[in-house]
Design an enzyme around this catalytic site. Structure first.
Site, PDB file in Angstrom:
ATOM      1  N   ASP A 282       0.863  -1.174   0.000  1.00  0.00           N
ATOM      2  CA  ASP A 282       0.000   0.000   0.000  1.00  0.00           C
ATOM      3  C   ASP A 282       0.908   1.235   0.000  1.00  0.00           C
ATOM      4  O   ASP A 282       2.137   1.129   0.072  1.00  0.00           O
ATOM      5  CB  ASP A 282      -0.975  -0.015   1.190  1.00  0.00           C
ATOM      6  CG  ASP A 282      -2.203   0.855   0.913  1.00  0.00           C
ATOM      7  OD1 ASP A 282      -2.149   1.669  -0.030  1.00  0.00           O
ATOM      8  OD2 ASP A 282      -3.210   0.737   1.634  1.00  0.00           O
TER       9      ASP A 282
HETATM   10  C1  BGC Z   1      -5.057   3.182   0.216  1.00  0.00           C
HETATM   11  C2  BGC Z   1      -5.247   2.217  -0.911  1.00  0.00           C
HETATM   12  C3  BGC Z   1      -5.051   2.895  -2.240  1.00  0.00           C
HETATM   13  C4  BGC Z   1      -3.699   3.575  -2.252  1.00  0.00           C
HETATM   14  C5  BGC Z   1      -3.366   4.240  -3.568  1.00  0.00           C
HETATM   15  C6  BGC Z   1      -3.804   3.994   0.082  1.00  0.00           C
HETATM   16  O1  BGC Z   1      -3.745   4.987   1.054  1.00  0.00           O
HETATM   17  O2  BGC Z   1      -5.058   2.482   1.438  1.00  0.00           O
HETATM   18  O3  BGC Z   1      -6.504   1.626  -0.828  1.00  0.00           O
HETATM   19  O4  BGC Z   1      -5.166   1.960  -3.275  1.00  0.00           O
HETATM   20  O5  BGC Z   1      -3.668   4.539  -1.212  1.00  0.00           O
HETATM   21  O6  BGC Z   1      -4.129   5.339  -3.823  1.00  0.00           O
END
Ligand code: BGC
Length: 755
Positions: A282
């Site tokens: 993530d």
């Molecule tokens: C979130 C994800 C997301 C990623 C990219 C993160 O903060 O937890 O769900 O895909 O950001 O935008």
């Protein structure tokens, strides 16, 4: 026997499993042979120039230079065929090996055609519909250059304080698994090289929805049995459906953050489940392991890659430290090659090596995005996601000729219709409720008044408004707003009040400790209910809310989540009776925050309370009931359904055999309508405490008024399996109870015995 051992030995020596050996893609292998260690490491980086939502503390710098240097495997926050073509050009014309890029995006509930928030979509219990929304999202996103989507989010959550409950399918592993499958199939289709499909990412592996105290990014701790039985099934269902990528979660599991957790990413995901795609972190979750207390950037990056993480989102820990770790013997070159292979294989599946510009067709946005057809599907999906929570005096549906007071801070508001995590949507294209009412009931007399602010608390509003003005506090005083509304109400036949949460009161980093309707609006609701006029509350939220007071008022309540781009039209379709609501809750609504976590599938205790009356030395509360306000599976209709003839065709079930459980459902009311028929079982005795109820099947049926249908579910011993404490997936002989009904809060009516 000897022969087999020899084969195993040969494969062991070459470091290949039989399966992997068969699946190797010659084109990818040839490329890998040409690659330097640095170029392989380069493929393991996902960067963003900042066009998306920057949820971490950094966005990437000098992305262009890094692509040219072969240091980038993919980017996100870049869209449109032109921009994607430019990005691919940088890689293809300037980098030594000319490897095309993955182009990622968060397409969570639709691309430009925004569907209801996922929690709302799940309340449709309509797998075909959910799959279609994912197909449309894929067609629109790929028309805009995207080839890799960071969805579905399948984190089970039993804690509505957690804002991201809005992004998932609620509390149930069985339903959550079906939805995970439908979404993966919808996004990926059966051929990823088709330019209308994209790679799907199941996230956030794993257990992210169990963040302690419902506070986002908090830690998680749970038993293995609970993980395997209750939290991991939807991720596994996505893997079984062929999902091509997996995203890790921010939390730890058994004390090791998911992004560096070898047990999770290798032992479970790859070895037990056979996942053969790639794993992405993530947003900066590799770097965040430093804050977790796992070491410095080099240490956490090595931990991650050795655990089985292939791609580092934004953090650049892989980029800046892996070479050193290889030189120092902390990471093997083989490990780097394996990760790079997985990224290249994904690019191969997308057909990018045949045509890197496959997703850069300039003619597609015009024909594929936000079409009339797609908007119609968004409208249908929204109507099917709504849950009728309370009926009062047959106020609903409302006549299209009525004199209506349309009240509330969400009644004429474009800024909150799309819901959380809709960065690719355009709020200005959404239909507010007032406009939808005028579209659907042009002969009605509709007068609007705001009546209240979403919240009067400026400090709270500021926190919610980071992406724009979701909570706008009027210059008029709350008293003045209320007075104006009551003047409109006095003159009307019926009141529709659109109230609830602003879209960014749920979603990422939007946890609440109080999950009621904000006090500013509660005051308005009380006044409306006391007006003596028929009142309908249209309730918007990204989570289950605590509404015991509102449930007691003389009002009807329709829960509409955040309905998406067609919000107003969809709400009007249901309020005026063009569509009879059929949604059912997929997450329990508690009486108060103190009951959380609360869910229908709780495991039994040794001192269960026999009734809702307080009993000393039983498992209950002094100040609240055990029962939730609204159970999982609950939802009303304008019509009524009656269940009868609930039968099992055989009282015993042996391994390999099957039984069928059936029920007759009759529409006894005055409207045609749909009902979600649900089957629950209960294992009476087993080696680890059983859940009190488990959903084992459901079917959504349409019944004309007066019509009846018999619904049949087949059950095999496979369906009754669970993970014991040895992590074996087994069923145990003995008696099982069951019922078929329209909600989880029914009593068991039958039983069968497993031999
Ligand atoms: C979130 C994800 C997301 C990623 C990219 C993160 O903060 O937890 O769900 O895909 O950001 O935008």
């Amino acid at each position: 026997m000897r022969k087999i051992n020899l084969l195993v030995a040969v494969l062991f020596v070459t470091g290949l499993s039989n399966l992997q050996a068969q699946e190797r893609i010659p084109e990818v292998e040839t490329l890998l042979e040409k690659m330097t260690l640095e170029e392989k490491i380069g493929q393991l980086n996902l960067l963003t120039p900042g066009g998306g939502v920057a949820t971490g503390s950094v966005v990437s710098e000098d992305v262009e230079a890094k692509i040219k240097a072969g240091n980038v495997g993919g980017v996100f926050g870049v869209s449109s065929p032109e921009r994607v073509r430019q990005a691919q050009d940088i890689a293809l014309k300037n980098s030594r090996l000319k490897i095309p890029l993955l182009i990622g995006s968060d397409v969570i509930h639709g691309y430009k055609t925004t569907f209801p928030i996922p929690l709302g979509l799940s309340a449709s219990w309509d797998m075909e519909l959910i799959k279609e929304t994912a197909q449309i999202a894929a067609k629109e996103a790929t028309a805009d250059g995207i080839n890799w989507n960071f969805s579905p989010m399948v984190d089970i959550s039993r804690d509505p304080r957690w804002g991201r409950v809005a992004e998932g399918a609620g509390e149930d592993p069985f339903l959550g698994s079906q939805i995970a499958k439908a979404m993966v199939e919808g996004y990926q289709g059966d051929n990823l090289a088709n330019p209308e499909t994209m790679i799907s990412t199941v996230k956030h592996m794993a257990l992210y929805g169990a963040s302690e105290a419902g506070r986002d990014y908090n830690r998680v701790d749970m038993s293995r049995a609970k993980m395997f039985n209750e939290y991991l099934p939807p991720y596994k269902a996505a893997v079984d459906a062929g999902v091509a990528s997996v995203m890790t979660s921010f939390n730890d599991i058994d004390g090791v953050p998911a992004s560096g957790n070898k047990w999770l990413l290798t032992d479970v995901l790859r070895e037990r489940w056979g996942f053969d795609g790639f794993v992405v972190s993530d947003y900066t979750s590799v770097n965040e392991m430093i804050a977790h207390g796992m070491g410095d950037l080099q240490a956490v990056s090595a931990l991650a890659i050795n655990a089985g993480l292939d791609m580092d989102m934004v953090g650049e820990g892989f980029l800046t430290t892996l070479k050193k770790s290889v030189d120092e013997g902390k990471v093997s070159e083989e490990t780097i090659t394996t990760a790079a292979r997985r990224i290249l294989e994904a690019k191969h599946k997308l057909g990018l090596f045949d045509d890197p510009y496959r997703y850069s067709d300039e003619s597609r946005p015009e024909t594929d995005i936000l079409t009339e057809e797609n908007r119609a599907k968004a409208r249908e999906a929204a109507t099917k996601s709504f849950v009728l929570l309370k009926k009062h005096n047959n106020t609903l549906p409302i006549s299209k000729n009525a004199k209506i007071a349309l009240i509330g801070p969400l009644a004429n508001n474009k800024n909150n219709m799309l819901g959380t995590w809709a960065p690719t949507g355009d709020q200005q294209l959404s239909i507010p409720i007032l406009e939808g009412f005028k579209n659907v009931a042009p002969n009605a007399s509709i007068t609007y008044a705001k009546g209240a602010n979403i919240s009067d608390d400026a400090t709270f509003a500021k926190k919610v408004n980071v992406f724009g003005p979701r909570i706008e506090i009027s210059e008029e005083s709350p008293e003045q707003l209320l007075k104006e509304a009551m003047t409109v109400v006095n003159d009307a036949d019926v009141v529709v009040a659109v109230v609830g949460e602003a879209s960014e009161m749920s979603g990422e980093a939007a946890s609440r400790t109080e999950i009621s309707i904000p006090e500013s609006q509660k005051k308005l609701i009380r006044e409306l209910a006391a007006s003596g006029k028929p009142v309908v509350l249209v309730l918007m939220s990204g989570r289950p809310l605590t509404i015991p007071e509102e449930m007691e008022l003389p009002v009807s309540i329709l829960q509409v989540w955040h309905p998406g781009v067609e919000a107003g039209n969809a709400v009007a379709d249901v309020v005026f009776g063009d569509y009879n609501p059929s949604g059912k809750l997929t997450a329990t609504w508690p009486v108060n925050v103190g009951q959380i976590p609360i869910y229908y599938g709780m495991r039994r205790t040794g001192r269960p309370a026999a009734s809702e009356d307080f009993e000393k030395f039983k498992s209950n509360y002094l100040d609240a009931p055990n029962a939730p306000l609204l159970p999982f599976g609950y939802g009303l209709s304008y019509t009524e359904f009656e269940y009868s003839n609930v039968n099992v065709n055989n009282s015993t079930l042996a391994e390999g055999g099957s039984i069928t459980i059936s029920a007759t459902v009759r529409n006894t009311g005055n409207y045609d309508g749909e009902e979600v028929v649900q089957l629950y079982t209960h294992d009476k005795v087993r080696s680890i405490t059983p859940p009190m109820k488990e959903l084992k099947g459901f079917e959504k049926i349409f019944l004309k008024k007066g019509e009846s249908k018999t619904v049949t579910f087949e059950i095999t011993t496979e369906d009754l399996k669970f993970y014991n404490n040895e992590e074996d997936f087994i069923f145990e002989p003995g008696e099982f109870e069951f019922f078929v009904g329209g909600s989880s809060d029914n009593e068991f009516t039958g039983s069968f015995t497993v031999k």
